[in-house]
Motif scaffolding. Sequence first.
Motif, PDB file in Angstrom:
ATOM      1  N   GLU A   1      18.443 -11.710  -7.637  1.00  0.00           N
ATOM      2  CA  GLU A   1      18.948 -10.613  -6.802  1.00  0.00           C
ATOM      3  C   GLU A   1      18.361 -10.637  -5.393  1.00  0.00           C
ATOM      4  N   LEU A   2      17.111 -11.081  -5.247  1.00  0.00           N
ATOM      5  CA  LEU A   2      16.420 -10.934  -3.969  1.00  0.00           C
ATOM      6  C   LEU A   2      16.243 -12.224  -3.172  1.00  0.00           C
TER       7      LEU A   2
ATOM      8  N   ARG B   1      15.420 -10.566 -11.216  1.00  0.00           N
ATOM      9  CA  ARG B   1      15.107  -9.953  -9.923  1.00  0.00           C
ATOM     10  C   ARG B   1      15.059 -10.997  -8.814  1.00  0.00           C
TER      11      ARG B   1
ATOM     12  N   PRO C   1       8.997  -7.651 -12.628  1.00  0.00           N
ATOM     13  CA  PRO C   1       9.989  -7.447 -11.564  1.00  0.00           C
ATOM     14  C   PRO C   1       9.395  -6.807 -10.313  1.00  0.00           C
ATOM     15  N   ASP C   2       8.465  -5.853 -10.489  1.00  0.00           N
ATOM     16  CA  ASP C   2       7.825  -5.226  -9.328  1.00  0.00           C
ATOM     17  C   ASP C   2       7.069  -6.250  -8.494  1.00  0.00           C
TER      18      ASP C   2
ATOM     19  N   PRO D   1      13.303 -10.788 -17.058  1.00  0.00           N
ATOM     20  CA  PRO D   1      13.411  -9.721 -16.053  1.00  0.00           C
ATOM     21  C   PRO D   1      13.012 -10.179 -14.655  1.00  0.00           C
ATOM     22  N   ALA D   2      11.952 -10.984 -14.548  1.00  0.00           N
ATOM     23  CA  ALA D   2      11.501 -11.428 -13.226  1.00  0.00           C
ATOM     24  C   ALA D   2      12.491 -12.382 -12.578  1.00  0.00           C
TER      25      ALA D   2
ATOM     26  N   ASP E   1       9.422  -7.908  -6.188  1.00  0.00           N
ATOM     27  CA  ASP E   1       9.671  -7.046  -5.036  1.00  0.00           C
ATOM     28  C   ASP E   1       8.531  -7.143  -4.021  1.00  0.00           C
TER      29      ASP E   1
END
Length: 220
Positions: free
Chosen positions: A132-133, A129, A93-94, A125-126, A97
């Motif tokens: 979301e982004l 994310r 996930p990071d 998880p990725a 980002d």
Amino acid sequence: MADLLFFTGTMDSGKSTLALQTNHNHSSRGRVGRIFTAHDRAGTATLSSRLGLTHDAAEVTEDLNFWNHVVGLLTAGGRVDYLICDEAQFYAPDQVDQLAKVVDELSIDVFAFGILTDFRGRLFPATARLVELADRMLTLQVEALCWCGERATHNARTEDGVMVTDGEVIVVGDVEPAPPSADDEPEVAYEVLCRRHHRRRLTAARARATSLTADPLPFG
């Protein structure tokens, strides 16, 4: 303005083919890109399509920082207009980002390709994310089909032909059966199913074994 675009679909829906086509379209217009992938079926540092097309790529490892990597390329005098990020479901996930930061701060387009859910039917998880982004999420129009002919929405993992719902999330495999192994390890494969048959764990092999032509009614 640059965009973070997320292209998604089940296995066998042409995501890697589209990733390669996207790279071709942009590079043929003089744009300079970088290609990334993770756990590709063809091996390390390779982006491959089931149509037989391949391209060299940078392998996304746990310690890769997309922001630092791209800034390093630019600082060294390199040019980066876009990133192709295949198998994005396997990123951290990071790292997603970091890709968003590359888009926002460096005005570099990011094209991410990946599946939404794992063999258990749960979001990676990725990809959660990315949902979301991402500026836009696009579902591939080439639909994979379940053995029953309905649109496939879930990825099933099988071991020796039996669907499983427990185990490591990341196990590299394909929808095409692997050659028989000489050791005692189970033969791992994947199959795309509609939600109904994924929920019932009814794979094509099991349907053939039981001579099913239609699902039995839940009463009678």
